[in-house]
Design an enzyme around this catalytic site. Structure first.
Site, PDB file in Angstrom:
ATOM      1  N   HIS A 487       0.830  -1.214   0.000  1.00 12.29           N
ATOM      2  CA  HIS A 487       0.000   0.000   0.000  1.00 12.29           C
ATOM      3  C   HIS A 487       0.865   1.266   0.000  1.00 12.29           C
ATOM      4  O   HIS A 487       0.722   2.124  -0.870  1.00 12.29           O
ATOM      5  CB  HIS A 487      -0.915  -0.033   1.237  1.00 12.29           C
ATOM      6  CG  HIS A 487      -1.767   1.188   1.404  1.00 12.29           C
ATOM      7  ND1 HIS A 487      -3.119   1.176   1.165  1.00 12.29           N
ATOM      8  CD2 HIS A 487      -1.471   2.447   1.783  1.00 12.29           C
ATOM      9  CE1 HIS A 487      -3.610   2.387   1.381  1.00 12.29           C
ATOM     10  NE2 HIS A 487      -2.623   3.180   1.769  1.00 12.29           N
ATOM     11  N   GLU A 488       1.758   1.354   0.950  1.00 13.63           N
ATOM     12  CA  GLU A 488       2.575   2.568   1.051  1.00 13.63           C
ATOM     13  C   GLU A 488       3.489   2.716  -0.158  1.00 13.63           C
ATOM     14  O   GLU A 488       3.784   3.823  -0.598  1.00 13.63           O
ATOM     15  CB  GLU A 488       3.383   2.574   2.353  1.00 13.63           C
ATOM     16  CG  GLU A 488       2.528   2.644   3.622  1.00 13.63           C
ATOM     17  CD  GLU A 488       1.531   3.798   3.623  1.00 13.63           C
ATOM     18  OE1 GLU A 488       1.807   4.843   3.009  1.00 13.63           O
ATOM     19  OE2 GLU A 488       0.448   3.650   4.231  1.00 13.63           O
ATOM     20  N   HIS A 491       1.638   4.553  -2.824  1.00  7.91           N
ATOM     21  CA  HIS A 491       1.741   6.013  -2.655  1.00  7.91           C
ATOM     22  C   HIS A 491       3.109   6.485  -3.150  1.00  7.91           C
ATOM     23  O   HIS A 491       3.230   7.518  -3.804  1.00  7.91           O
ATOM     24  CB  HIS A 491       1.619   6.396  -1.177  1.00  7.91           C
ATOM     25  CG  HIS A 491       0.226   6.321  -0.627  1.00  7.91           C
ATOM     26  ND1 HIS A 491      -0.838   6.952  -1.223  1.00  7.91           N
ATOM     27  CD2 HIS A 491      -0.265   5.724   0.489  1.00  7.91           C
ATOM     28  CE1 HIS A 491      -1.929   6.727  -0.489  1.00  7.91           C
ATOM     29  NE2 HIS A 491      -1.613   5.980   0.546  1.00  7.91           N
ATOM     30  N   HIS A 494       3.284   6.887  -6.828  1.00  7.65           N
ATOM     31  CA  HIS A 494       2.575   8.097  -7.234  1.00  7.65           C
ATOM     32  C   HIS A 494       3.528   9.303  -7.167  1.00  7.65           C
ATOM     33  O   HIS A 494       3.480  10.193  -8.014  1.00  7.65           O
ATOM     34  CB  HIS A 494       1.382   8.305  -6.286  1.00  7.65           C
ATOM     35  CG  HIS A 494       0.231   9.068  -6.872  1.00  7.65           C
ATOM     36  ND1 HIS A 494      -0.874   9.383  -6.125  1.00  7.65           N
ATOM     37  CD2 HIS A 494       0.009   9.588  -8.085  1.00  7.65           C
ATOM     38  CE1 HIS A 494      -1.729  10.066  -6.886  1.00  7.65           C
ATOM     39  NE2 HIS A 494      -1.217  10.200  -8.080  1.00  7.65           N
TER      40      HIS A 494
HETATM   41 ZN   LIG Z   1      -2.843   5.213   2.073  1.00  6.43          ZN
END
Ligand SMILES: [Zn+2]
Length: 696
Positions: A487-488, A491, A494
């Site tokens: 998940h991280e 990010h 991105h």
């Molecule tokens: Zn998040």
């Protein structure tokens, strides 16, 4: 980059601290990483003072420019201003999250109102706004490209949402509200950290360890040694400590004690109590929203998000709530059956959930967390995450040992793409410590943008609180932790693949309910069998994960989803209820929370994922009226991953390229739904989400 460095040198001289303050000197390390080893807490206030002054001067120059307002001399200039301040603040933000102490917290408290005043002084600067407004008024005739138009409209909106159109007296009122809020939210987070560190369950009787896996016992022993209690065992409120304890400790009374400590954080009526702050923050936010012409803080926040209005958020939450709650009630029945069969003469309570859920998982799927951990050694999982990005986008990650770090747990990687271009520097910091707040997050030390037509290479970091190594085992992660790492990293992608001209639109500078799309979409790959083949190897034998274990993970994928969805959606309702208030004077936080949760029919066996006094996301971070954003983005990420699955190849190159070109590299340069539609070719539907959670 060079321009900024030159300015910094001038600043350092003019502030009279040349040579003394590393925050105000040129940073010579690769990628412009700050010299962490030289940075001391005492450096921050003088550095902020100098950087704030420099920013004020830049803004004054833009506002009083004798040339008539243009896109370049006003809108672009505002975006580019404040480079020194951002540099200092990026270091401060990192350290106050991951490496704080009493002194740094004191600095943070002193700075909060100063930074709030600084921001307001810009957004409420009438001369400056008149120029922005003038450019905005000519926007049809300016022949701007998409990214420029977006920068203009976003800049104008930021001023208006910041109160630029208010009459003078109202502006003064707004400044006071913002300052109070800045202080309260900082204090809230401080209390949660202190409370997390304050609790310890000391175990001195070996019998009380019954049921705990070897690794959990070793970690508890290490925690005790660290706190000068050699020979005993300590359970803390850090997640890798208390979650396995709730899962495995046979001693029900101790489970209850640990659970109660967690659920009552900052709710003891002492100096760390946050209940009054919760009411004050909600009340001030409501007043600010009214001042700005909105019915509530939620109306104000959502106006700037994909959801648009509270009704849209409540609508989505309700759609998911009923099937989730029904499923959770079914999970209670399954667990109660085990309690009864074991002859336990009690009703399942909230502190029993993790323990009996593990038993159900074992009974139904012959699976438990401890069977998997040996295959999830931290650095192997991290390499797996990297390899997934390698197959999807041709990225390569090379360790860099010459980069300054803020703690010995930090690792740095240079990220290159298929053409060999350096895309980013990624830093990871994965283990809990007393100086680090809970949870996991991503941020940027350097944000991607273009300067003099050159792409500024972003420096991105991921912080987590994962299971630590012990004396005889490396860090072995839980499934939840593996998911969090993916998940991280999403990010981080991105931020790393961002290719935007303007700083304020780049990377993760997007709507709150869009920002979880890149992160959550990565979680989809984590446990796919062909991905497990890439990274899941036994840490002792090097054997790949056996096929039957991979099958069990598949079979159990909907396991406990009733609970996970219910506790999350309950917290989202709670967030929305706090932030749709028109006023909060004289309210009782506990009563309000209880009523909010009763009104949706939450069962006593489950509590809100966060209770109000320690709900940091919404009271000391940027997720107020935004906690629903994970679910909103999940509609998108489930639908986005379906696009890969539909091709028959979860690494389909064309779909991956489209996701990169339309989403990961675009930041906030266009309306998020336009970006999404361009990737998917259609609007997202909610079915993939419900199917994935087993709620159809
Ligand atoms: Zn998040």
């Amino acid at each position: 980059m060079r321009k900024v460095l030159a300015l910094m040198t001038i600043l350092a001289t003019s502030a009279g601290t040349a040579g003394a303050n590393p925050l105000l000197e040129a940073w010579e390390a690769p990628f412009g990483v700050p010299p962490f080893e030289a940075v001391e807490t005492a450096h921050f206030e003088p550095a902020f003072t100098a950087a704030l002054t420099a920013h004020e001067e830049e803004i004054a120059a833009i506002a009083s420019d004798p040339a008539s307002p243009s896109f370049t001399n006003t809108v672009e200039a505002i975006d580019a201003a404040g480079g020194e301040l951002r540099r200092v603040r990026s270091v401060f933000r990192l350290l106050s999250g991951a490496m704080t102490d009493d002194d740094l917290q004191a600095v943070q408290r002193r700075l909060a109102p100063v930074l709030s005043r600084h921001k307001d002084a810009i957004l409420l600067n009438e001369q400056l706004f008149a120029r922005v407004d003038a450019v905005y008024g000519q926007r049809q005739e300016l022949d701007l490209d998409t990214e420029q138009s977006r920068l203009l409209s976003e800049t104008w909106k930021k001023f208006v949402r910041g109160g630029a159109n208010l009459p003078a007296a109202r502006k003064e009122e707004l400044k006071i509200l913002n300052e109070k809020l800045a202080l309260l939210t900082v204090g809230f987070g401080e209390n949660v950290l202190k409370e997390t560190n304050r609790f310890e369950l000391v175990i001195d009787n070996e019998d009380d360890l019954a049921g705990l896996p070897r690794g959990v016992v070793a970690a508890a022993a290490a925690a005790a040694t660290q706190r000068d209690k050699e020979g005993q065992w300590i359970i803390t409120l850090h997640k890798p400590s208390f979650i396995p304890f709730l899962q495995y400790a046979e001693n029900r009374a101790l489970r209850q004690q640990v659970f109660a400590a967690y659920a009552s954080m900052c709710d003891h009526g002492d100096e760390l109590d946050n209940k009054v702050a919760v009411v004050e923050i909600s009340g001030l936010r409501a007043r600010r929203a009214a001042l700005l012409g909105f019915a509530s803080h939620a109306h104000y926040v959502l106006d700037d998000n994909m959801a648009g209005k509270p009704e849209a958020v409540y609508g989505l939450l309700r759609k998911v709530w009923d099937p989730a709650l029904a499923r959770a009630k079914g999970e209670v029945i399954e667990m109660q059956a085990i309690i009864d069969a074991e002859g336990g003469d009690f009703k399942l309570a909230a502190w029993d959930w993790w323990y009996y859920a593990e038993k159900v998982k074992h009974a139904k799927f012959d699976l438990n967390e401890e069977m998997l951990r040996p295959y999830f050694e931290m650095s192997a999982v991290r390499q797996g995450v990297f390899d997934v990005a390698g197959r999807l986008w041709g990225l390569q990650f090379t360790p860099r040992r010459d980069i300054p770090v803020w703690h010995e747990d930090v690792a740095a990687f240079e990220v290159t793409d298929a053409e060999g271009r350096v895309m980013a520097l990624l830093m990871t910091d994965y283990f809990p410590r007393a100086s680090k707040r809970g949870g996991a997050w991503m941020n940027a030390l350097v944000k991607q943008r273009y300067e003099n037509d050159q792409r500024v290479v972003p420096v991105i970091y991921n912080v987590g609180n994962f299971t630590k190594p012990t004396a005889d085992t490396p860090s072995l992660l839980s499934m939840d932790e593996v998911g969090t790492m993916f998940h991280e990293f999403g990010h981080a992608l991105h931020g790393m693949l961002s290719d935007c001209r303007y700083r304020s639109l780049s990377g993760t500078s997007v709507a709150r309910d869009f920002v979880e799309l890149p992160s959550q979409v990565m979680e989809n790959w984590a446990f796919e069998p062909e991905v497990l083949d890439m990274y899941a190897r036994h840490y002792e034998t090097g054997e790949p994960m056996p096929a039957e274990l991979k099958q069990k993970i598949r079979d159990a994928k909907h396991f406990n989803q009733g609970f996970a969805t219910t506790e999350y959606v309950a917290a989202s309702f709670l967030d929305m209820n706090w932030h749709t208030l028109e006023a909060a004077d004289g309210m009782d936080a506990t009563l309000f929370e209880n009523e909010a949760l009763e009104s949706i029919g939450l069962i006593p066996e489950i509590i809100s994922r966060y209770r109000s006094p320690y709900f940091r996301h919404i009271f000391s971070s940027s997720y107020s009226a935004g906690y629903y954003g994970y679910l909103w983005a999940e509609v998108l990420d489930a639908d986005a991953f379906a696009a890969f699955v539909e091709t028959g190849d979860i690494f389909d190159p064309a779909t991956a390229a489209s996701f990169r070109d339309n989403i990961l590299s675009r930041g906030g340069t266009e309306d998020p739904m336009d970006l999404y539609r361009r990737f998917r070719g259609q609007d997202p539907g909610i079915e993939p989400l419900l199917k994935r959670r087993g709620l159809m």
